[in-house]
Design a protein around this motif. Structure first.
Motif, PDB file in Angstrom:
ATOM      1  N   GLY A 142      36.661 -50.145  42.918  1.00 13.28           N
ATOM      2  CA  GLY A 142      35.861 -49.591  41.834  1.00 13.28           C
ATOM      3  C   GLY A 142      35.130 -50.658  41.046  1.00 13.28           C
ATOM      4  N   ARG A 143      35.775 -51.780  40.857  1.00 14.62           N
ATOM      5  CA  ARG A 143      35.140 -52.878  40.110  1.00 14.62           C
ATOM      6  C   ARG A 143      33.972 -53.466  40.899  1.00 14.62           C
ATOM      7  NH1 ARG A 143      40.435 -55.901  37.515  1.00 14.62           N
ATOM      8  NH2 ARG A 143      41.148 -54.099  36.331  1.00 14.62           N
ATOM      9  N   PHE A 144      34.162 -53.687  42.192  1.00 21.95           N
ATOM     10  CA  PHE A 144      33.074 -54.204  43.015  1.00 21.95           C
ATOM     11  C   PHE A 144      31.938 -53.175  43.104  1.00 21.95           C
ATOM     12  CE2 PHE A 144      36.444 -57.031  44.919  1.00 21.95           C
ATOM     13  CZ  PHE A 144      35.889 -58.223  44.478  1.00 21.95           C
ATOM     14  N   ALA A 145      32.291 -51.897  43.201  1.00 18.02           N
ATOM     15  CA  ALA A 145      31.268 -50.846  43.222  1.00 18.02           C
ATOM     16  C   ALA A 145      30.485 -50.834  41.913  1.00 18.02           C
ATOM     17  CB  ALA A 145      31.910 -49.483  43.478  1.00 18.02           C
ATOM     18  N   GLY A 146      31.165 -51.120  40.809  1.00 22.08           N
ATOM     19  CA  GLY A 146      30.485 -51.211  39.521  1.00 22.08           C
ATOM     20  C   GLY A 146      29.452 -52.319  39.495  1.00 22.08           C
ATOM     21  N   GLN A 147      29.760 -53.428  40.156  1.00 22.29           N
ATOM     22  CA  GLN A 147      28.788 -54.525  40.238  1.00 22.29           C
ATOM     23  C   GLN A 147      27.559 -54.083  41.026  1.00 22.29           C
ATOM     24  OE1 GLN A 147      31.341 -57.580  41.903  1.00 22.29           O
ATOM     25  NE2 GLN A 147      31.562 -58.555  39.908  1.00 22.29           N
ATOM     26  N   VAL A 148      27.767 -53.398  42.126  1.00 20.49           N
ATOM     27  CA  VAL A 148      26.649 -52.906  42.930  1.00 20.49           C
ATOM     28  C   VAL A 148      25.821 -51.914  42.106  1.00 20.49           C
ATOM     29  CG1 VAL A 148      26.027 -51.531  44.963  1.00 20.49           C
ATOM     30  CG2 VAL A 148      27.774 -53.319  45.151  1.00 20.49           C
ATOM     31  N   THR A 149      26.489 -51.059  41.358  1.00 20.33           N
ATOM     32  CA  THR A 149      25.795 -50.085  40.516  1.00 20.33           C
ATOM     33  C   THR A 149      24.931 -50.778  39.473  1.00 20.33           C
ATOM     34  OG1 THR A 149      27.543 -48.451  40.870  1.00 20.33           O
ATOM     35  CG2 THR A 149      26.142 -48.135  38.935  1.00 20.33           C
ATOM     36  N   MET A 150      25.450 -51.874  38.890  1.00 24.19           N
ATOM     37  CA  MET A 150      24.679 -52.625  37.898  1.00 24.19           C
ATOM     38  C   MET A 150      23.388 -53.163  38.513  1.00 24.19           C
ATOM     39  SD  MET A 150      25.655 -56.199  35.933  1.00 24.19           S
ATOM     40  CE  MET A 150      25.686 -57.121  37.462  1.00 24.19           C
ATOM     41  N   VAL A 151      23.481 -53.757  39.701  1.00 27.71           N
ATOM     42  CA  VAL A 151      22.297 -54.307  40.360  1.00 27.71           C
ATOM     43  C   VAL A 151      21.353 -53.181  40.780  1.00 27.71           C
ATOM     44  CG1 VAL A 151      21.473 -55.663  42.318  1.00 27.71           C
ATOM     45  CG2 VAL A 151      23.519 -56.387  41.087  1.00 27.71           C
ATOM     46  N   HIS A 152      21.917 -52.103  41.306  1.00 30.99           N
ATOM     47  CA  HIS A 152      21.104 -50.958  41.719  1.00 30.99           C
ATOM     48  C   HIS A 152      20.303 -50.423  40.527  1.00 30.99           C
ATOM     49  CE1 HIS A 152      20.198 -46.774  42.926  1.00 30.99           C
ATOM     50  NE2 HIS A 152      20.096 -47.293  44.146  1.00 30.99           N
ATOM     51  N   ALA A 153      20.940 -50.314  39.376  1.00 30.75           N
ATOM     52  CA  ALA A 153      20.238 -49.818  38.186  1.00 30.75           C
ATOM     53  C   ALA A 153      19.083 -50.743  37.812  1.00 30.75           C
ATOM     54  CB  ALA A 153      21.217 -49.684  37.019  1.00 30.75           C
ATOM     55  N   ARG A 154      19.295 -52.041  37.942  1.00 28.25           N
ATOM     56  CA  ARG A 154      18.219 -52.988  37.638  1.00 28.25           C
ATOM     57  C   ARG A 154      17.058 -52.817  38.620  1.00 28.25           C
ATOM     58  NH1 ARG A 154      15.033 -55.373  34.168  1.00 28.25           N
ATOM     59  NH2 ARG A 154      14.448 -57.486  34.751  1.00 28.25           N
ATOM     60  N   ILE A 155      17.372 -52.639  39.889  1.00 23.33           N
ATOM     61  CA  ILE A 155      16.328 -52.454  40.907  1.00 23.33           C
ATOM     62  C   ILE A 155      15.540 -51.179  40.618  1.00 23.33           C
ATOM     63  CG2 ILE A 155      15.948 -51.979  43.362  1.00 23.33           C
ATOM     64  CD1 ILE A 155      18.440 -53.861  43.816  1.00 23.33           C
TER      65      ILE A 155
END
Length: 195
Positions: A120-133
């Protein structure tokens, strides 16, 4: 005067940095807690107190290090055309991986297939980058750089497919320049989304 909490945080950081160095030098499987403890100037029991076991230590070391890198990458995207913004973001992350190639292999394996709570924590990091993109792509639409009908979430997913393909090709030794490969994949994709 150093508080107890500040000392605890300093000890945690020393352990994490020692773990990153050890994992990079000898690999996760060969690394042992006693050697990491000696590097950090603490006892093996102190590591167990903070992280429970070597697997938890690995996840904490990777997560913290990657979090700092991803925050820097998101900040690095800056102004300009979407392609340049995404390449700037990616350059920061690939730079991190290239500085620590052995740890990068472990990071890929462990972050992509981690158990909870780390998944979940690693997925949160991906979500953060995805939101920026998605945000950058929305701005590109507003500048008439992309068509108004572009599916922003899908563009973000395409970004990650190019990113991971280039990264895995580099980690496996199939491609020596992951950023160049990523740029070519991204440019071709964005060309199809222009007005």
């Amino acid at each position: 005067m150093v508080t107890r909490e500040e000392q605890k945080q300093a000890t945690r950081e020393a352990i994490l940095e020692a773990a990153r160095e050890e994992f990079e030098e000898v690999g996760f499987d060969t690394a042992n807690l006693r050697t990491i403890a000696a590097r950090a100037g603490v006892s093996a029991g102190t590591i167990i107190h903070h992280f429970n076991d070597k697997q938890q230590l690995l996840h904490a070391a990777l997560f913290d290090d990657l979090q700092v890198t991803l925050e820097a990458a998101v900040a690095a995207s800056g102004p300009g055309p979407l392609k340049d913004q995404l390449v700037a973001l990616t350059r920061v992350v690939f730079g991190y991986y290239q500085r620590r190639p052995e740890l990068s292999r472990t990071l890929l394996k462990e972050s992509l297939f981690a158990d909870e709570p780390w998944a979940g924590r690693f997925a949160g990091q991906v979500t953060m980058v995805h939101a920026r993109i998605v945000g950058l792509a929305q701005e590109a639409i507003e500048r008439a750089e992309l068509r108004a009908d572009v599916d922003l979430a899908l563009l973000g997913a395409a970004y990650f497919s190019f990113f991971y393909f280039a990264l895995i090709a580099w980690v496996q030794g199939a491609h020596p320049a992951p950023l160049a490969l990523f740029e070519r994949l991204l440019a071709q994709h964005l060309d199809g989304l222009c007005p």
